[in-house]
Write an enzyme that holds these catalytic residues in place. Structure first.
Site, PDB file in Angstrom:
ATOM      1  N   HIS A  65       1.401 -14.756  13.247  1.00 57.93           N
ATOM      2  CA  HIS A  65       0.473 -13.953  14.049  1.00 57.93           C
ATOM      3  C   HIS A  65      -0.693 -14.844  14.481  1.00 57.93           C
ATOM      4  CE1 HIS A  65       1.658  -9.697  12.468  1.00 57.93           C
ATOM      5  NE2 HIS A  65       2.693 -10.384  12.912  1.00 57.93           N
ATOM      6  N   GLU A 114      -3.892 -14.560  14.215  1.00 58.64           N
ATOM      7  CA  GLU A 114      -4.914 -14.769  13.184  1.00 58.64           C
ATOM      8  C   GLU A 114      -4.475 -15.838  12.190  1.00 58.64           C
ATOM      9  OE1 GLU A 114      -3.586 -11.896  14.297  1.00 58.64           O
ATOM     10  OE2 GLU A 114      -4.713 -10.188  13.541  1.00 58.64           O
ATOM     11  N   CYS A 124      -3.394  -6.591  11.373  1.00 58.31           N
ATOM     12  CA  CYS A 124      -2.430  -5.879  10.532  1.00 58.31           C
ATOM     13  C   CYS A 124      -2.749  -6.159   9.062  1.00 58.31           C
ATOM     14  CB  CYS A 124      -1.011  -6.346  10.863  1.00 58.31           C
ATOM     15  SG  CYS A 124      -0.656  -8.041  10.298  1.00 58.31           S
ATOM     16  N   CYS A 157      -2.557  -9.975   8.016  1.00 58.82           N
ATOM     17  CA  CYS A 157      -3.686 -10.749   8.530  1.00 58.82           C
ATOM     18  C   CYS A 157      -5.000 -10.338   7.865  1.00 58.82           C
ATOM     19  CB  CYS A 157      -3.759 -10.612  10.043  1.00 58.82           C
ATOM     20  SG  CYS A 157      -2.317 -11.373  10.861  1.00 58.82           S
TER      21      CYS A 157
END
Length: 147
Positions: free
Chosen positions: A46, A48, A76, A79
């Site tokens: 992701h 992040e 999410c 993260c």
């Protein structure tokens, strides 16, 4: 947040969900990232996570004390956990994620008093711009699927 939006654009051009993130300390960007989940075939990539990894490499420390994270979409659970563990000071995010966001939408994961670190959260930064990037991407996907 504008720099995070640039990262989201990179993701979109690669056919990835357009989410971008940057880690900043003392006004300098230490790490940039965008979604690479499809390209890398890994749920761990992701935006992040990519930005945090680059910042830790630059600082030569997994502790990102005094750093802020800007991300175009509410994080999410994975993260959010990495944000706490990395000791991010401030999280700034753009669009809410009503299906998977655990900062404010479906849970308040960063507000658990049992956590060993507190992250200050500010949502809605350039919300319209961040939302537009995402909605435009998914609109294009639907058009492609139709025909």
């Amino acid at each position: 947040m504008r720099e995070a939006l640039k990262e989201a654009g990179k993701a979109a051009r690669k056919g990835e969900v357009p989410v971008g993130a940057v880690v900043v300390k003392d006004g300098k960007i230490l790490g940039r990232g965008h979604n690479l989940t499809e390209s890398k075939q890994s749920a761990l990539t992701h935006a992040e996570m990519m930005a945090l990894a680059k910042a830790t490499k630059k600082l030569k420390s997994w502790r990102l004390n005094g750093c802020d994270l800007y991300v175009t979409l509410e994080p999410c659970g994975m993260c959010a956990g990495a944000i706490v563990l990395s000791r991010i000071e401030n999280l700034f995010y753009g669009a809410a994620d009503p299906k998977a966001g655990v900062v404010e939408s479906i849970a308040n994961a960063l507000e658990n008093p049992k956590l060993n670190h507190r992250v200050k959260v500010t949502g809605g930064i350039l919300k319209e711009d961040c939302s537009k990037v995402l909605s435009g991407f998914f609109k294009q996907l639907r058009l492609k699927a139709k025909g």
